[in-house]
Design a protein around this motif. Structure first.
Motif, PDB file in Angstrom:
ATOM      1  N   GLU A   1       0.843  -1.205  -0.061  1.00 26.14           N
ATOM      2  CA  GLU A   1      -0.130   0.026   0.155  1.00 26.14           C
ATOM      3  C   GLU A   1       0.955   1.126   0.063  1.00 26.14           C
ATOM      4  N   ILE A   2       1.970   1.359   0.766  1.00 32.34           N
ATOM      5  CA  ILE A   2       2.886   2.347   0.879  1.00 32.34           C
ATOM      6  C   ILE A   2       3.631   2.663  -0.504  1.00 32.34           C
ATOM      7  N   GLY A   3       3.906   1.476  -1.290  1.00 29.30           N
ATOM      8  CA  GLY A   3       4.829   1.544  -2.533  1.00 29.30           C
ATOM      9  C   GLY A   3       3.541   2.103  -3.547  1.00 29.30           C
ATOM     10  N   SER A   4       2.156   1.550  -3.608  1.00 26.67           N
ATOM     11  CA  SER A   4       1.369   2.089  -4.339  1.00 26.67           C
ATOM     12  C   SER A   4       1.145   3.506  -4.312  1.00 26.67           C
ATOM     13  N   LEU A   5       1.088   3.957  -2.930  1.00 27.75           N
ATOM     14  CA  LEU A   5       0.715   5.570  -2.611  1.00 27.75           C
ATOM     15  C   LEU A   5       1.807   6.217  -3.165  1.00 27.75           C
ATOM     16  N   MET A   6       2.724   5.886  -2.800  1.00 32.20           N
ATOM     17  CA  MET A   6       4.315   6.699  -3.257  1.00 32.20           C
ATOM     18  C   MET A   6       4.377   6.708  -4.924  1.00 32.20           C
ATOM     19  N   ALA A   7       3.870   5.644  -5.285  1.00 38.34           N
ATOM     20  CA  ALA A   7       3.896   5.566  -6.827  1.00 38.34           C
ATOM     21  C   ALA A   7       2.912   6.813  -7.344  1.00 38.34           C
ATOM     22  N   ILE A   8       2.062   7.205  -6.628  1.00 43.95           N
ATOM     23  CA  ILE A   8       1.239   8.222  -7.110  1.00 43.95           C
ATOM     24  C   ILE A   8       2.119   9.489  -7.714  1.00 43.95           C
ATOM     25  N   ALA A   9       3.229   9.799  -7.016  1.00 46.00           N
ATOM     26  CA  ALA A   9       3.887  10.773  -7.320  1.00 46.00           C
ATOM     27  C   ALA A   9       4.508  10.973  -8.773  1.00 46.00           C
ATOM     28  N   PRO A  10       5.379   9.901  -9.038  1.00 50.31           N
ATOM     29  CA  PRO A  10       5.788   9.956 -10.367  1.00 50.31           C
ATOM     30  C   PRO A  10       4.568   9.683 -11.410  1.00 50.31           C
ATOM     31  N   PHE A  11       3.466   8.925 -11.068  1.00 53.75           N
ATOM     32  CA  PHE A  11       2.600   8.994 -12.076  1.00 53.75           C
ATOM     33  C   PHE A  11       1.735  10.262 -12.365  1.00 53.75           C
ATOM     34  N   VAL A  12       1.577  11.179 -11.490  1.00 55.80           N
ATOM     35  CA  VAL A  12       0.993  12.550 -11.414  1.00 55.80           C
ATOM     36  C   VAL A  12       2.292  13.339 -12.191  1.00 55.80           C
ATOM     37  N   SER A  13       3.457  13.050 -12.016  1.00 60.28           N
ATOM     38  CA  SER A  13       4.466  13.864 -12.484  1.00 60.28           C
ATOM     39  C   SER A  13       4.662  13.441 -14.162  1.00 60.28           C
ATOM     40  N   VAL A  14       3.984  12.609 -14.526  1.00 58.64           N
ATOM     41  CA  VAL A  14       3.920  12.436 -16.139  1.00 58.64           C
ATOM     42  C   VAL A  14       3.149  13.554 -16.916  1.00 58.64           C
TER      43      VAL A  14
ATOM     44  N   MET B   1      12.892   2.577  -5.893  1.00 56.63           N
ATOM     45  CA  MET B   1      12.815   1.643  -4.933  1.00 56.63           C
ATOM     46  C   MET B   1      13.549   1.993  -3.822  1.00 56.63           C
ATOM     47  N   ASN B   2      14.667   2.468  -3.976  1.00 59.34           N
ATOM     48  CA  ASN B   2      15.476   2.742  -2.838  1.00 59.34           C
ATOM     49  C   ASN B   2      14.870   3.895  -1.994  1.00 59.34           C
ATOM     50  N   ASN B   3      14.563   4.885  -2.814  1.00 62.10           N
ATOM     51  CA  ASN B   3      14.224   6.081  -2.093  1.00 62.10           C
ATOM     52  C   ASN B   3      12.658   6.030  -1.321  1.00 62.10           C
TER      53      ASN B   3
ATOM     54  N   GLY C   1       8.841   1.671 -10.139  1.00 61.00           N
ATOM     55  CA  GLY C   1       9.607   1.325  -9.029  1.00 61.00           C
ATOM     56  C   GLY C   1       8.864   1.091  -7.713  1.00 61.00           C
ATOM     57  N   GLY C   2       7.790   2.216  -7.299  1.00 64.85           N
ATOM     58  CA  GLY C   2       6.896   2.102  -6.459  1.00 64.85           C
ATOM     59  C   GLY C   2       6.099   0.767  -6.034  1.00 64.85           C
ATOM     60  N   ILE C   3       5.512   0.478  -7.200  1.00 64.62           N
ATOM     61  CA  ILE C   3       4.678  -0.642  -7.094  1.00 64.62           C
ATOM     62  C   ILE C   3       5.337  -1.907  -7.173  1.00 64.62           C
ATOM     63  N   ALA C   4       6.008  -2.111  -8.117  1.00 65.45           N
ATOM     64  CA  ALA C   4       7.015  -3.551  -7.986  1.00 65.45           C
ATOM     65  C   ALA C   4       7.829  -3.572  -6.903  1.00 65.45           C
ATOM     66  N   GLY C   5       8.420  -2.258  -6.423  1.00 61.74           N
ATOM     67  CA  GLY C   5       9.285  -2.530  -5.296  1.00 61.74           C
ATOM     68  C   GLY C   5       8.595  -3.082  -3.913  1.00 61.74           C
ATOM     69  N   GLY C   6       7.390  -2.337  -4.084  1.00 57.56           N
ATOM     70  CA  GLY C   6       6.575  -2.673  -2.846  1.00 57.56           C
ATOM     71  C   GLY C   6       6.134  -4.154  -2.687  1.00 57.56           C
ATOM     72  N   TRP C   7       5.726  -4.875  -3.926  1.00 58.56           N
ATOM     73  CA  TRP C   7       5.318  -6.054  -4.188  1.00 58.56           C
ATOM     74  C   TRP C   7       6.470  -6.855  -3.747  1.00 58.56           C
TER      75      TRP C   7
ATOM     76  N   PHE D   1       9.168 -11.163  -1.264  1.00 58.18           N
ATOM     77  CA  PHE D   1      10.355 -11.702  -1.282  1.00 58.18           C
ATOM     78  C   PHE D   1      11.580 -11.198  -0.448  1.00 58.18           C
ATOM     79  N   GLY D   2      11.086  -9.892   0.098  1.00 55.80           N
ATOM     80  CA  GLY D   2      12.206  -9.376   0.900  1.00 55.80           C
ATOM     81  C   GLY D   2      13.015  -8.297   0.174  1.00 55.80           C
ATOM     82  N   ALA D   3      13.541  -7.236   0.986  1.00 58.82           N
ATOM     83  CA  ALA D   3      14.457  -6.243   0.372  1.00 58.82           C
ATOM     84  C   ALA D   3      15.572  -6.598  -0.356  1.00 58.82           C
ATOM     85  N   GLN D   4      16.082  -7.925  -0.001  1.00 54.09           N
ATOM     86  CA  GLN D   4      17.260  -8.409  -0.655  1.00 54.09           C
ATOM     87  C   GLN D   4      17.194  -8.813  -2.183  1.00 54.09           C
TER      88      GLN D   4
END
Length: 412
Positions: free
Chosen positions: A45-58, A224-226, A349-355, A360-363
């Motif tokens: 959910e956090i990744g999806s929400l943070m992905a709003i930023a780059p989506f809107v920036s498009v 993803m890192n940010n 990065g936001g959606i795939a990174g969160g998933w 599977f973990g941060a590694q």
């Protein structure tokens, strides 16, 4: 575009504006994820929400870039963006349902996400025709980002993540004061007319297109890192102060990178593309080290590589955009460059990174980032090889447009 009165007070105000605008944004980008986790959101959910930023920036970056190109006062455009950001951040932290959070974040990011690209355009406008260097102003942004991050960590730890908006608002108001103290940039000639036919020529240059596409690939793991570094630190047993320290390490040495680039880096396309090849390889090393980290302090120390990777890519990419893009489309060009770095790739990065993080973990997430950075390095290496064979190619088709006179683009 020239600063009619190139006095030291105006230059100092521009430096201080950069200090506080970057300091403002690190408070949100560095600590907002912690607030979202505190109110019960999962990593997906956090990744999806943070992905709003780059989506809107498009949409937001081209929109504000276009109006900055058309406006006679880029200060006014940025001040409108700052005002919208200030008002909407109050609603973001008052939202108490997912629907309200998502809707207010869309509006917030519409004003906030293009801030950096338009700030770059502002700096370039004030220093054009002077002996001043871009890096000597941008480094103040790095200082503001680093010092604010390390100072905000214990403050937010004490006040609570729900009070981030207060610290954010104070910093943004201070940045606006320094923006208002800047003199207008005076016209030296008539403004060129922005037309869609000329703008479309940006996409007819194959090297510019490859630069943008490879930038998207390289920036996916950076996004993803940010988004998840702060949560990774907490998962390893760290604190908000450790998060601030990691952000401090990530940005404080950018100052040296910008100064060295200003002094030694040649403004030739093939040289700059070669630099991006090296930077992409360093990105790959950085993500490998992050995947192998086992303590919060290791994660924080690895962020020192950020100064060379992100700092180098940011500086080189800005200079390349200036070489690829005609002067009267500079704001639009910077917006497209920012879009490639934090737009489409940010959504992925936001959606795939969160998933990946949650399942599977941060590694695994960081190892995937390592592979993407290697793909970028190979692509830029190929571009460098091709440009070495065609060193006379510098975008002549962009710089000789029969639809406009070759006059400096000016904002007033």
């Amino acid at each position: 575009m020239r600063n009619m009165n190139n006095d030291q007070p105006s230059l100092k105000s521009l430096k201080l504006y950069n200090f506080f605008i970057y300091g403002t944004m690190v408070i949100f980008t560095g600590f907002f994820q912690l607030y979202l986790q505190d109110i019960g959101m999962s990593k997906v959910e956090i990744g999806s929400l943070m992905a709003i930023a780059p989506f809107v920036s498009v949409f937001a970056n081209p929109f504000w870039g276009y109006w900055s190109d058309r406006a006679e006062n880029i200060k006014r455009v940025i001040l409108i963006m700052m005002t919208g950001t200030l008002l909407l951040v109050q609603f973001v932290f008052q939202a108490n349902t997912y629907a309200m959070i998502y809707s207010t974040m869309i509006l917030f990011y519409f004003f906030q996400t293009p801030m950096f690209s338009q700030t770059n355009t502002l700096i370039l406008g004030y220093i054009e025709g002077t002996s001043q260097k871009f890096g000597s102003f941008r480094l103040w942004g790095s200082i503001g980002w680093a010092l604010t991050a390390v100072a905000a960590g214990p403050v937010i730890d004490r006040l609570g993540s729900g009070r981030i908006s207060i610290v954010f608002s104070i910093m943004l108001v201070i940045a606006a004061v320094f923006m208002l103290s800047l003199p207008n940039i005076q016209k030296t000639t008539g403004s060129a007319t922005v037309n869609l036919r000329g703008f479309s020529k940006l996409f007819l240059n194959p090297y510019f297109i490859w630069f943008i596409l490879l930038g998207i690939v390289v920036s996916i793991p950076n996004t993803m890192n940010n988004t998840f570094m702060s949560l990774y630190i907490l998962d390893l047993g760290g604190t908000k102060q450790m998060v601030g320290l990691a952000i401090f390490f990530a940005s404080i040495f950018e100052v040296a990178v910008f100064l060295l680039c200003d002094r030694y880096l040649k403004r030739k396309i093939n040289v700059l593309i070669g630099c991006l090849t090296v930077v992409s390889l360093l990105f790959s090393l950085r993500w490998l080290l992050m995947a192998e980290a086992s303590t919060p302090m290791e994660v924080a120390l690895i962020q020192v590589l950020h100064c060379i990777t992100f700092g180098g890519y940011f500086y080189v990419g800005t200079q390349l955009t200036m070489l690829f893009v005609p002067t009267q489309y500079r704001a639009s060009g910077q917006a497209i460059y920012t879009l490639s770095w934090s737009g489409i790739s940010g959504v992925i990065g936001g959606i795939a990174g969160g998933w990946m993080f949650q399942n599977f973990g941060a590694q695994t997430m960081y190892r995937t980032g390592m592979m993407l950075a290697l793909v970028g390095a190979i692509g830029f290496g190929w571009m460098w090889y091709m440009l070495r064979k065609q060193e006379d190619i510098l975008t002549p088709d962009l710089e000789t447009d029969e639809d406009y006179e070759e006059e400096p683009y000016s904002t007033h």
